[in-house]
Design a protein around this motif. Structure first.
Motif, PDB file in Angstrom:
ATOM      1  N   GLY A  19     -44.338 -23.073  -9.401  1.00  0.00           N
ATOM      2  CA  GLY A  19     -44.413 -24.309  -8.633  1.00  0.00           C
ATOM      3  C   GLY A  19     -45.170 -25.415  -9.337  1.00  0.00           C
ATOM      4  O   GLY A  19     -45.275 -26.525  -8.814  1.00  0.00           O
ATOM      5  N   ALA A  20     -45.710 -25.149 -10.528  1.00  0.00           N
ATOM      6  CA  ALA A  20     -46.336 -26.185 -11.342  1.00  0.00           C
ATOM      7  C   ALA A  20     -45.265 -26.914 -12.141  1.00  0.00           C
ATOM      8  O   ALA A  20     -44.190 -26.368 -12.413  1.00  0.00           O
ATOM      9  N   LEU A  21     -45.557 -28.149 -12.534  1.00  0.00           N
ATOM     10  CA  LEU A  21     -44.652 -28.958 -13.349  1.00  0.00           C
ATOM     11  C   LEU A  21     -45.338 -29.241 -14.675  1.00  0.00           C
ATOM     12  O   LEU A  21     -46.481 -29.703 -14.712  1.00  0.00           O
ATOM     13  N   TYR A  22     -44.629 -28.978 -15.778  1.00  0.00           N
ATOM     14  CA  TYR A  22     -45.227 -29.144 -17.104  1.00  0.00           C
ATOM     15  C   TYR A  22     -44.458 -30.193 -17.898  1.00  0.00           C
ATOM     16  O   TYR A  22     -43.232 -30.130 -18.010  1.00  0.00           O
ATOM     17  N   TRP A  23     -45.183 -31.153 -18.417  1.00  0.00           N
ATOM     18  CA  TRP A  23     -44.652 -32.186 -19.301  1.00  0.00           C
ATOM     19  C   TRP A  23     -45.262 -31.918 -20.675  1.00  0.00           C
ATOM     20  O   TRP A  23     -46.309 -32.432 -21.018  1.00  0.00           O
ATOM     21  N   ALA A  24     -44.603 -31.079 -21.457  1.00  0.00           N
ATOM     22  CA  ALA A  24     -45.177 -30.589 -22.705  1.00  0.00           C
ATOM     23  C   ALA A  24     -45.438 -31.717 -23.693  1.00  0.00           C
ATOM     24  O   ALA A  24     -46.451 -31.715 -24.396  1.00  0.00           O
ATOM     25  N   GLU A  25     -44.536 -32.663 -23.770  1.00  0.00           N
ATOM     26  CA  GLU A  25     -44.653 -33.771 -24.722  1.00  0.00           C
ATOM     27  C   GLU A  25     -45.961 -34.539 -24.540  1.00  0.00           C
ATOM     28  O   GLU A  25     -46.586 -34.994 -25.500  1.00  0.00           O
ATOM     29  N   ALA A  26     -46.386 -34.691 -23.281  1.00  0.00           N
ATOM     30  CA  ALA A  26     -47.625 -35.415 -22.977  1.00  0.00           C
ATOM     31  C   ALA A  26     -48.806 -34.484 -22.746  1.00  0.00           C
ATOM     32  O   ALA A  26     -49.930 -34.959 -22.544  1.00  0.00           O
ATOM     33  N   GLY A  27     -48.565 -33.169 -22.741  1.00  0.00           N
ATOM     34  CA  GLY A  27     -49.640 -32.213 -22.487  1.00  0.00           C
ATOM     35  C   GLY A  27     -50.160 -32.256 -21.070  1.00  0.00           C
ATOM     36  O   GLY A  27     -51.346 -32.011 -20.830  1.00  0.00           O
ATOM     37  N   VAL A  28     -49.270 -32.543 -20.096  1.00  0.00           N
ATOM     38  CA  VAL A  28     -49.671 -32.722 -18.697  1.00  0.00           C
ATOM     39  C   VAL A  28     -49.130 -31.570 -17.851  1.00  0.00           C
ATOM     40  O   VAL A  28     -47.935 -31.268 -17.887  1.00  0.00           O
ATOM     41  N   LEU A  29     -50.004 -30.953 -17.091  1.00  0.00           N
ATOM     42  CA  LEU A  29     -49.628 -29.960 -16.096  1.00  0.00           C
ATOM     43  C   LEU A  29     -49.961 -30.516 -14.721  1.00  0.00           C
ATOM     44  O   LEU A  29     -51.102 -30.922 -14.472  1.00  0.00           O
ATOM     45  N   ALA A  30     -48.978 -30.575 -13.830  1.00  0.00           N
ATOM     46  CA  ALA A  30     -49.189 -31.114 -12.480  1.00  0.00           C
ATOM     47  C   ALA A  30     -49.007 -30.015 -11.454  1.00  0.00           C
ATOM     48  O   ALA A  30     -48.075 -29.196 -11.551  1.00  0.00           O
ATOM     49  N   VAL A  31     -49.900 -30.005 -10.459  1.00  0.00           N
ATOM     50  CA  VAL A  31     -49.791 -29.085  -9.324  1.00  0.00           C
ATOM     51  C   VAL A  31     -50.042 -29.887  -8.052  1.00  0.00           C
ATOM     52  O   VAL A  31     -50.789 -30.870  -8.054  1.00  0.00           O
ATOM     53  N   ALA A  32     -49.430 -29.467  -6.969  1.00  0.00           N
ATOM     54  CA  ALA A  32     -49.551 -30.200  -5.709  1.00  0.00           C
ATOM     55  C   ALA A  32     -50.106 -29.300  -4.616  1.00  0.00           C
ATOM     56  O   ALA A  32     -49.815 -28.094  -4.579  1.00  0.00           O
TER      57      ALA A  32
END
Length: 234
Positions: A19-32
């Protein structure tokens, strides 16, 4: 675990099975919607008495994703705590676990409707956060694009092998992504709820979480209409 890769406004993203979202290019992990302290809040307000392990379980899942992805930035998309009092009444050791996770990386707390953000903890506290083409906020706003949000705890209900199951899911279309709740003790809002139907385009998909991330049409072409699920979606 197998993620589902897709793009939003040119940004390559991965919907992870947790359920996490990963934007590897920017090194961002998002959780809600971590909703840390939910069991404590329910007991304090005279609600259901749940085993007080939700915070530990949620942090264990978050630790595993951070170890696997090694992100430079963590974005918590609001409702990180079940309310302000829950943020001040974390179980023993929980705050230390959070501080260890925060060490050496950027941590962004987005304000939610349950809490304005844990202001006693370090990190950046914002109403919304912009990075590259994307905007991260708690609640999706009609008409916006390149938007990543949480709040609604979307869940898909479907039939498998003659039985009905409910599965937390991402919702994604050309304009936005809505993340499922990452917290252990969270309800959900059915994907056919009017508010979600109004937000998502006709091409929207539901990306089921579980052992792997599985994309399906948000609106099945045929079959019974899913029944609403328990949960306040927020």
């Amino acid at each position: 675990m197998t993620a589902h890769a897709f793009t939003l406004s040119g940004a390559p993203l991965s919907a992870l099975p947790t359920g996490a979202l990963y934007w590897a290019e920017a090194g961002v992990l998002a959780v809600a919607d971590l909703h840390l302290g939910k069991a404590e809040r329910l007991a304090r307000r005279g609600g259901a008495l749940l085993p007080p392990y939700d915070t530990a379980e949620t942090l264990t899942r978050l630790e595993a994703e951070i170890a696997r992805c090694a992100p430079r930035t963590i974005v918590c998309l609001g409702d990180s705590f079940d309310d302000d009092a829950a943020a001040r009444a974390l179980p023993p050791g929980a705050e230390d676990r959070l501080l260890r996770l925060m060490a050496g990386r950027r941590w962004v707390w987005i304000a939610g409707n349950h809490d304005p953000g844990p202001v006693t903890l370090p990190g950046t506290h914002l109403a919304e956060w912009r990075e590259g083409p994307l905007t991260f906020r708690h609640i999706a706003q009609p008409g916006e694009t390149a938007e990543i949000s949480g709040h609604y705890h979307p869940k898909a209900r479907l039939s498998l092998g003659g039985r009905r199951i409910a599965r937390p899911c991402f919702l994604a279309d050309a304009a936005r992504v809505i993340l499922p709740a990452f917290g252990a003790y969270t309800g959900g809002l059915a994907t056919d709820a009017p508010v979600l139907d109004a937000l998502m385009g006709q091409e929207a998909i539901a990306i089921l979480t579980g052992a792997r991330a599985v994309p399906l049409p948000m609106r099945p072409a045929q079959g019974p209409t899913p029944r609403p699920l328990r949960g306040d979606g927020g």
